[in-house]
Design a protein around this motif. Sequence first.
Motif, PDB file in Angstrom:
ATOM      1  N   ALA A 227      -0.459  -4.579  -8.441  1.00  0.00           N
ATOM      2  CA  ALA A 227      -1.714  -4.687  -8.037  1.00  0.00           C
ATOM      3  C   ALA A 227      -2.344  -5.819  -7.096  1.00  0.00           C
ATOM      4  N   ALA A 228      -1.875  -6.804  -7.713  1.00  0.00           N
ATOM      5  CA  ALA A 228      -2.136  -8.208  -7.075  1.00  0.00           C
ATOM      6  C   ALA A 228      -1.304  -8.218  -5.659  1.00  0.00           C
ATOM      7  N   ALA A 229      -0.367  -7.954  -5.544  1.00  0.00           N
ATOM      8  CA  ALA A 229       0.460  -8.145  -4.335  1.00  0.00           C
ATOM      9  C   ALA A 229       0.103  -6.934  -3.344  1.00  0.00           C
ATOM     10  N   ALA A 230      -0.191  -5.993  -3.747  1.00  0.00           N
ATOM     11  CA  ALA A 230      -0.755  -4.823  -2.897  1.00  0.00           C
ATOM     12  C   ALA A 230      -2.255  -5.216  -2.297  1.00  0.00           C
ATOM     13  N   ARG A 231      -3.172  -5.860  -3.057  1.00  0.00           N
ATOM     14  CA  ARG A 231      -4.157  -6.371  -2.603  1.00  0.00           C
ATOM     15  C   ARG A 231      -4.263  -7.356  -1.526  1.00  0.00           C
ATOM     16  N   ARG A 232      -3.125  -8.297  -1.748  1.00  0.00           N
ATOM     17  CA  ARG A 232      -2.816  -9.253  -1.027  1.00  0.00           C
ATOM     18  C   ARG A 232      -2.341  -8.890   0.406  1.00  0.00           C
ATOM     19  N   ALA A 233      -1.426  -7.871   0.229  1.00  0.00           N
ATOM     20  CA  ALA A 233      -0.724  -7.397   1.386  1.00  0.00           C
ATOM     21  C   ALA A 233      -2.019  -6.555   2.361  1.00  0.00           C
ATOM     22  N   ALA A 234      -2.928  -5.871   1.642  1.00  0.00           N
ATOM     23  CA  ALA A 234      -4.025  -5.237   2.359  1.00  0.00           C
ATOM     24  C   ALA A 234      -4.920  -6.210   3.093  1.00  0.00           C
ATOM     25  N   ALA A 235      -5.155  -7.170   2.534  1.00  0.00           N
ATOM     26  CA  ALA A 235      -6.002  -8.524   3.079  1.00  0.00           C
ATOM     27  C   ALA A 235      -5.463  -9.139   4.178  1.00  0.00           C
ATOM     28  N   ALA A 236      -3.871  -9.196   4.150  1.00  0.00           N
ATOM     29  CA  ALA A 236      -3.246  -9.645   5.253  1.00  0.00           C
ATOM     30  C   ALA A 236      -3.064  -8.807   6.464  1.00  0.00           C
ATOM     31  N   GLY A 237      -3.498  -7.318   6.358  1.00  0.00           N
ATOM     32  CA  GLY A 237      -3.221  -6.516   7.106  1.00  0.00           C
ATOM     33  C   GLY A 237      -1.832  -5.998   7.358  1.00  0.00           C
ATOM     34  N   LYS A 238      -1.009  -6.126   6.242  1.00  0.00           N
ATOM     35  CA  LYS A 238       0.255  -5.523   6.111  1.00  0.00           C
ATOM     36  C   LYS A 238       0.193  -4.368   5.196  1.00  0.00           C
ATOM     37  N   ALA A 239       0.407  -2.925   5.875  1.00  0.00           N
ATOM     38  CA  ALA A 239       0.416  -1.688   5.126  1.00  0.00           C
ATOM     39  C   ALA A 239       1.683  -1.658   4.085  1.00  0.00           C
ATOM     40  N   VAL A 240       1.286  -1.224   2.759  1.00  0.00           N
ATOM     41  CA  VAL A 240       2.296  -1.114   1.757  1.00  0.00           C
ATOM     42  C   VAL A 240       2.340   0.484   1.731  1.00  0.00           C
ATOM     43  N   HIS A 276      -6.088   0.141  -4.428  1.00  0.00           N
ATOM     44  CA  HIS A 276      -5.393  -1.342  -4.022  1.00  0.00           C
ATOM     45  C   HIS A 276      -4.964  -1.234  -2.302  1.00  0.00           C
ATOM     46  N   GLY A 277      -5.283  -0.226  -1.861  1.00  0.00           N
ATOM     47  CA  GLY A 277      -4.837  -0.152  -0.281  1.00  0.00           C
ATOM     48  C   GLY A 277      -3.606  -0.015  -0.358  1.00  0.00           C
ATOM     49  N   VAL A 278      -2.850   1.081  -1.092  1.00  0.00           N
ATOM     50  CA  VAL A 278      -1.446   1.361  -0.860  1.00  0.00           C
ATOM     51  C   VAL A 278      -1.502   2.802  -0.292  1.00  0.00           C
ATOM     52  N   ILE A 279      -0.701   3.016   0.935  1.00  0.00           N
ATOM     53  CA  ILE A 279      -0.538   4.316   1.265  1.00  0.00           C
ATOM     54  C   ILE A 279       0.274   5.152   0.535  1.00  0.00           C
ATOM     55  N   ARG A 280       0.249   6.338   0.196  1.00  0.00           N
ATOM     56  CA  ARG A 280       1.026   6.867  -0.774  1.00  0.00           C
ATOM     57  C   ARG A 280       1.502   8.212   0.289  1.00  0.00           C
ATOM     58  N   VAL A 281       2.801   8.223   0.284  1.00  0.00           N
ATOM     59  CA  VAL A 281       3.342   9.573   1.171  1.00  0.00           C
ATOM     60  C   VAL A 281       4.412  10.334   0.294  1.00  0.00           C
ATOM     61  N   ASP A 282       4.791  11.658   0.985  1.00  0.00           N
ATOM     62  CA  ASP A 282       5.729  12.353  -0.135  1.00  0.00           C
ATOM     63  C   ASP A 282       7.002  12.778   0.614  1.00  0.00           C
ATOM     64  N   THR A 283       7.305  12.033   1.595  1.00  0.00           N
ATOM     65  CA  THR A 283       8.952  12.247   2.193  1.00  0.00           C
ATOM     66  C   THR A 283       9.449  10.786   2.540  1.00  0.00           C
ATOM     67  N   ILE A 284      10.554  10.801   2.729  1.00  0.00           N
ATOM     68  CA  ILE A 284      11.348   9.693   3.300  1.00  0.00           C
ATOM     69  C   ILE A 284      11.092   9.411   4.658  1.00  0.00           C
ATOM     70  N   GLU A 285      10.944  10.394   5.536  1.00  0.00           N
ATOM     71  CA  GLU A 285      10.582  10.667   6.955  1.00  0.00           C
ATOM     72  C   GLU A 285       9.293   9.907   6.872  1.00  0.00           C
ATOM     73  N   SER A 286       8.087  10.328   6.313  1.00  0.00           N
ATOM     74  CA  SER A 286       6.836   9.977   6.350  1.00  0.00           C
ATOM     75  C   SER A 286       6.682   8.507   5.965  1.00  0.00           C
ATOM     76  N   MET A 287       7.281   8.069   4.650  1.00  0.00           N
ATOM     77  CA  MET A 287       7.404   6.814   4.553  1.00  0.00           C
ATOM     78  C   MET A 287       7.580   5.650   5.815  1.00  0.00           C
ATOM     79  N   LEU A 288       8.908   6.063   6.150  1.00  0.00           N
ATOM     80  CA  LEU A 288       9.285   4.916   7.263  1.00  0.00           C
ATOM     81  C   LEU A 288       8.511   5.254   8.573  1.00  0.00           C
ATOM     82  N   VAL A 289       8.337   6.604   9.126  1.00  0.00           N
ATOM     83  CA  VAL A 289       7.562   6.520  10.147  1.00  0.00           C
ATOM     84  C   VAL A 289       6.094   6.033  10.073  1.00  0.00           C
ATOM     85  N   THR A 290       5.439   6.197   8.917  1.00  0.00           N
ATOM     86  CA  THR A 290       4.287   5.449   8.691  1.00  0.00           C
ATOM     87  C   THR A 290       4.214   4.136   8.695  1.00  0.00           C
ATOM     88  N   ALA A 291       5.305   3.599   7.984  1.00  0.00           N
ATOM     89  CA  ALA A 291       5.330   1.904   8.016  1.00  0.00           C
ATOM     90  C   ALA A 291       5.662   1.622   9.358  1.00  0.00           C
TER      91      ALA A 291
END
Length: 713
Positions: A227-240, A276-291
């Motif tokens: 949770a702490a790492a995810a919030r730090r990533a969101a603050a840094a503008g790096k999507a998880v 905590h600013g985490v983007i949740r997806v349902d497929t491998i394709e969506s995970m990688l393309v969204t990232a």
Amino acid sequence: MVTPQRLREFFRPRSFALVGASDKSTFSALLYRNLVAAGHEEATYLVNRRAERVHGRRAHASCQDIGRPVDLVFVMVPAAAVGEALRDAAAAGARGALVLSSGFAEAGEEGRRRQQQLVDLAAELDLLLLGPNVLGFTNVAAGVPAMVLADPPTVPGHVALISQSGASCGAMKDFAALSGVGLSHVITVGNEAMITVGHLVDYLVDDEQTRAIAVFMEGVRQPEVFAAAARRAAAAGKAVVVLKAGRSELAARAAASHTGALVGDDRVIDAVFARHGVIRVDTIESMLVTAGVAAHTGPLARPGVGVVSISGGACDILADLAQDAGAALPELSPATTERIRAVMPSYGHVQNPLDITGAAILDPSLWEETVAAVGQDPGVGVVVAVNSLPWREDGEPFYGQKYVDAIGAGAARSTAPVLYLTQVTQPIGAQARAVLDQGGLTHVVPGLHLGIDALARVARWSLERERIAGEEQRGRVRLRDVDPVPLSEVQARALLEDAGIPVVPAQHVRSAAEARAAAGRFGGPVAMKIVSADLPHKSDVGGVRLGVDAAAAAEAYEEIVAACAAKAPEARLDGVLVSPMRPDGLELLVGVTRDPDWGLMLAVGLGGVLVEVLDDVALTPLPVSPGRARSMLQSLRGAALLRGVRGRPGADVDALAETVSAVGRLAEELGPRLESLEINPLRVAGERIEALDALVTWCDTAPHTSGKDTAGC
């Protein structure tokens, strides 16, 4: 022990030892081949106590036999021999170890015990441990393919890929290559005995090469670290961006057998990720393309998507997809419209999505001018240019290069980031990549559906991270001095009132005569409920009467007390609570329960006593600001009821949000022994908001009617 500095050292080793190296092992052969191909042959040492030569080179009997320090040790021996291998590695000066061996937490109780012993030993030896049951990692920018997978990426990109599954990771990295998503790291984590996904996210937040993080996980270990790492990533503008398996019971069992992962309650996971600013997806394709999209665009300044296409059909499809995905296609401003109309043919229609028509075939500058104009529109946060790319790898010049060049020229003039979008999912091979490079375009998304879905997710994440950053930073919560013993409804009501939570008027009576007098004072039908700290479910023992008039109140009092004494002889009875009946209104449940992993979780649901039937509930971890409470209320499927329907007045949503927030604050103030705080129902009728019933339970002392294990409280 697992610190960002140690992880930076771990993922940049200069020398390697393969313990258990063998010509018969595919793992050993793949790992050795990858390291040699990356130029690490001289710094790679093979360890096998029974063989003098492995992979055509000298083998050492132990790490200490190498005669020089080794940065990273790969352990590929049976589980029972791993401890001895770690001791030898530490004695040789190693600071990090990858344990490929299986037979630990995924193997049941004995395996979990063995894994804990392994962690304890690694800590004692000051060894940072990745695994066990892991296939290694690739640090692409550093040129370290320390991985038992074929064809590790060699050209660094900006997406770090973390996977709990080694075999699935192979498919993930291959799809990333096919879809044009460049990877900065590929890291498998296996059982996460010491280094967890949360530790890796925290490390990657500070990695300059990484701009977004894609994660496949089956369970969240060390939730507070994640949770702490995810919030730090969101603050840094790096999507998880997380693909988390385990929604179904079958998947949960499979995860437990695979890596020993405990997947947790999926609704809670959804709520925690959103918080905590985490983007949740349902497929491998969506995970990688969204990232990949998030790495290219970063947080969007505005959620609006501007579309420029030479295909009217693609515009129609994108409009439908955007509506389904919740992506905003804003109307173009008058200034942008006039600017585009000046270059468009007379038969073209200026709107978003924008079909620039076949005129662009004769005049490629249409691409440049329209992409630049849409990209400078004040309502547009990102532009997608829909066009084709070559499929073949024949080396022939691409007929549409001039169009790609024009799109690139428009992108250079756009203030919003620009994505190149193909109409169908296709491989982005070397020739397509060269075409894009010549046009100065850095990112492509293969397929309309993947593209608009990713953009919708990134737009929502961009707004959510602003909300997270804007939430008030509070000091320490003031704990209330309340004994953690069962509370009667009278005592629970007193807590609510003191916390500023409105409750229905009531009078606590201890005789039939007092009951009759109280009912008379309320001047209409009343509700009468037994008062007992030992009876959380009053209606089950005959402790509730509704619609009682003043004339019948005395008799109802005697009946309630007699019924409860008969059905619950051990319960301590303390009279009856009398309150006025209320006409029908909108009923909600507002409750806080303690999750064993994530702590106090607040739920808001429509339906009151029917909340489980309607299944319309929003969840979030505490604390809950009024703003977040309002967002939760608006996210309910039945949120329209709060605005008023069929002649019923709309609710005072701001006051309701304040009440929900106050419930969360009270739960925090009740301290670590609180198991649950529930108001059901909370009645809402226009501006009037009232708690009609309340229940507080404590860890260990609470009545265990649900069978829930509260040992983790």
